[in-house]
Design an enzyme around this catalytic site. Structure first.
Site, PDB file in Angstrom:
ATOM      1  N   ARG A  53       0.703  -1.188  -0.005  1.00  0.00           N
ATOM      2  CA  ARG A  53       0.076   0.070  -0.194  1.00  0.00           C
ATOM      3  C   ARG A  53       0.954   1.194  -0.063  1.00  0.00           C
ATOM      4  O   ARG A  53       0.469   2.182  -0.676  1.00  0.00           O
ATOM      5  CB  ARG A  53      -1.127  -0.089   1.130  1.00  0.00           C
ATOM      6  CG  ARG A  53      -2.071  -1.117   1.343  1.00  0.00           C
ATOM      7  CD  ARG A  53      -1.759  -2.443   1.051  1.00  0.00           C
ATOM      8  NE  ARG A  53      -1.157  -2.826   2.216  1.00  0.00           N
ATOM      9  CZ  ARG A  53      -0.706  -3.944   2.515  1.00  0.00           C
ATOM     10  NH1 ARG A  53      -0.542  -4.873   1.460  1.00  0.00           N
ATOM     11  NH2 ARG A  53      -0.189  -4.620   3.786  1.00  0.00           N
ATOM     12  N   CYS A  87      -6.549  -2.770   8.856  1.00  0.00           N
ATOM     13  CA  CYS A  87      -5.365  -1.978   8.188  1.00  0.00           C
ATOM     14  C   CYS A  87      -5.853  -0.590   7.949  1.00  0.00           C
ATOM     15  O   CYS A  87      -7.048  -0.491   7.698  1.00  0.00           O
ATOM     16  CB  CYS A  87      -4.858  -2.554   6.923  1.00  0.00           C
ATOM     17  SG  CYS A  87      -3.727  -1.662   6.105  1.00  0.00           S
ATOM     18  N   ASN A  88      -4.966   0.360   8.444  1.00  0.00           N
ATOM     19  CA  ASN A  88      -5.304   1.941   8.305  1.00  0.00           C
ATOM     20  C   ASN A  88      -5.081   2.331   6.999  1.00  0.00           C
ATOM     21  O   ASN A  88      -5.899   2.810   6.207  1.00  0.00           O
ATOM     22  CB  ASN A  88      -4.573   2.579   9.521  1.00  0.00           C
ATOM     23  CG  ASN A  88      -5.048   2.364  10.737  1.00  0.00           C
ATOM     24  OD1 ASN A  88      -5.805   2.945  11.489  1.00  0.00           O
ATOM     25  ND2 ASN A  88      -4.451   1.383  11.644  1.00  0.00           N
ATOM     26  N   THR A  89      -3.792   2.026   6.645  1.00  0.00           N
ATOM     27  CA  THR A  89      -3.247   2.682   5.328  1.00  0.00           C
ATOM     28  C   THR A  89      -4.049   2.208   4.213  1.00  0.00           C
ATOM     29  O   THR A  89      -4.529   3.262   3.251  1.00  0.00           O
ATOM     30  CB  THR A  89      -1.735   2.236   5.132  1.00  0.00           C
ATOM     31  OG1 THR A  89      -1.090   2.660   6.176  1.00  0.00           O
ATOM     32  CG2 THR A  89      -1.056   2.882   3.794  1.00  0.00           C
ATOM     33  N   ALA A  90      -4.617   1.104   4.056  1.00  0.00           N
ATOM     34  CA  ALA A  90      -5.382   0.732   2.931  1.00  0.00           C
ATOM     35  C   ALA A  90      -6.764   1.081   2.720  1.00  0.00           C
ATOM     36  O   ALA A  90      -7.412   1.456   1.941  1.00  0.00           O
ATOM     37  CB  ALA A  90      -5.783  -1.055   3.179  1.00  0.00           C
ATOM     38  N   LYS A 170       6.565  -6.427  10.324  1.00  0.00           N
ATOM     39  CA  LYS A 170       6.145  -7.327   9.341  1.00  0.00           C
ATOM     40  C   LYS A 170       6.999  -8.577   9.161  1.00  0.00           C
ATOM     41  O   LYS A 170       6.545  -9.768   8.695  1.00  0.00           O
ATOM     42  CB  LYS A 170       5.839  -6.676   8.164  1.00  0.00           C
ATOM     43  CG  LYS A 170       4.625  -5.681   8.110  1.00  0.00           C
ATOM     44  CD  LYS A 170       4.384  -5.100   6.656  1.00  0.00           C
ATOM     45  CE  LYS A 170       3.198  -4.271   6.935  1.00  0.00           C
ATOM     46  NZ  LYS A 170       1.983  -4.783   6.803  1.00  0.00           N
ATOM     47  N   CYS A 201      -1.873   2.401  12.790  1.00  0.00           N
ATOM     48  CA  CYS A 201      -1.114   1.200  11.769  1.00  0.00           C
ATOM     49  C   CYS A 201      -1.284  -0.114  12.506  1.00  0.00           C
ATOM     50  O   CYS A 201      -1.145   0.109  14.009  1.00  0.00           O
ATOM     51  CB  CYS A 201       0.332   1.412  11.522  1.00  0.00           C
ATOM     52  SG  CYS A 201       0.905  -0.003  10.745  1.00  0.00           S
TER      53      CYS A 201
END
Lengths: 240, 240
Positions: A53, A87-90, A170, A201
């Site tokens: 992302r 997921c925040n970023t997505a 990750k 995140c």
């Protein structure tokens, strides 16, 4: 829908899988079940093959939009009544998700902002621990601005450090050095004026929990897990 | 199927949810991934509303067959390439699952028997820690008999104790007393002649791990997790 009228939660996951596992575990904790059947029905689409992302938002990689839309459509076909994403970023690609299914999509970002407004109503400045793509897309900045809340980011060097920690998490690392480094990034935001920290995140709560910093930490994963249990049980109506 | 040719794993879960969470975590460990995209694609159908399996096998409750078939069909629609189930006892209803989808269903029972044959080839007697329904349906007895391996069960009183522990684990208990009691049930089977123990119920490894007894413990959840990673990555062909 379950026979007792509870809603089936569809979870877009794998972004990354350890964060999805953490989310699943937090849903079980908040369910306070005494037997299997007391738990809520979840369908988890854990597709970790989804393109990166942060790279996509930076214009350096292919869009994760089709993979996210694919997960939303799969959850719809499988029988989910509403959809969330761990997921925040997505959330920068939430339009692709909403376009892929008529089922309601509950924004993690909106739930976190609502949690801050409800639990910390006098907050004027939050410190955001989030991935570069989340900052670049302005996801939390836009949502908090509507509430008159300012979002503080780490400085450039500290944000680069955050990204290094993120990819180490990750890869499976959870060591004391990573935990300490994440706690220090939070403390820098507090020194800059943050009244609360946002773990914006879903990898952050894998190494940092509330109580480790001098100001409270709002864990986006935990907020979403709590809200999912309430929405599934219809204790709280789905936001429209 | 993922773009790189890996297979998508469909997981029938929620039987109970903590066992499914344990399975998910074990898949992530065995994946030894260095980044999100190295992980395998899983779709987890966590339907804890499924009727009690032990009650149904005892003729005291409605069949979980339709709920299990519903999960299998949902996983098929969502795009799973093959299907597994993170529960031993529910394999008594595997015909309902196989009838619900043309996708291959990989039997946890067969994988455990294969693991014992491969890792402990000289074994003549295994001790089975499993739910009453699993014993009554003779699931492991039939599968091990084909390999000339005898299955030892706890005595009636000890098996009743096992069921009490099982439902306490499902209610969220993980205390030292439960762990000790489970270890003692294992030791009784060893005293009766078991050369290895089978954690033939996915709640068992939530409180008992290999190394705690005087003989090895084969964890059915862990076996299935390892095998899923290999099947998904096509390191091992799917059994036909």
């Amino acid at each position: 829908m379950s026979d007792n009228g509870e809603l089936v939660v569809g979870v877009i996951g794998g972004l990354g899988p350890e964060a999805t596992l953490d989310f699943f575990g937090k849903v079980l904790v908040h369910s306070k079940a005494k037997k299997d059947q007391d738990h809520i029905h979840l369908i988890i689409e854990n597709n970790p093959k989804t393109p990166n992302r942060n790279d996509a938002i930076a214009g350096k990689g292919i869009s994760p939009g089709p993979a996210l839309a694919g997960m939303a459509a799969a959850l719809d076909r499988a029988g989910a009544d509403f959809i969330v994403m761990a997921c925040n970023t997505a959330h920068a690609f939430e339009n692709a998700i909403r376009a892929a299914t008529p089922k309601p999509f509950i924004s993690l970002i909106d739930e976190v902002v609502d949690e801050v407004r409800g639990s910390y109503p006098d907050t004027k400045r939050v410190g955001l621990l989030a991935a570069q793509g989340c900052l670049d897309a302005g996801i939390y900045h836009t949502a908090f601005a509507k509430q008159g809340v300012e979002v503080l980011n780490p400085g450039e060097k500290s944000q680069a450090r955050f990204m290094e920690l993120l990819y180490r998490i990750k890869s499976g690392e959870r060591g004391a050095d990573i935990r300490r480094a994440m706690q220090e990034l939070g403390e820098e935001l507090i020194a800059a004026g943050a009244e609360i920290l946002i773990a914006g995140c879903t990898e952050v709560p894998l190494v940092l929990t509330s109580g480790e910093n001098t100001k409270p930490l709002v864990d986006s994963t935990d907020v979403l897990a709590q809200r999912c249990v309430k929405y599934a049980r219809r204790i709280k109506p789905l936001p429209v």
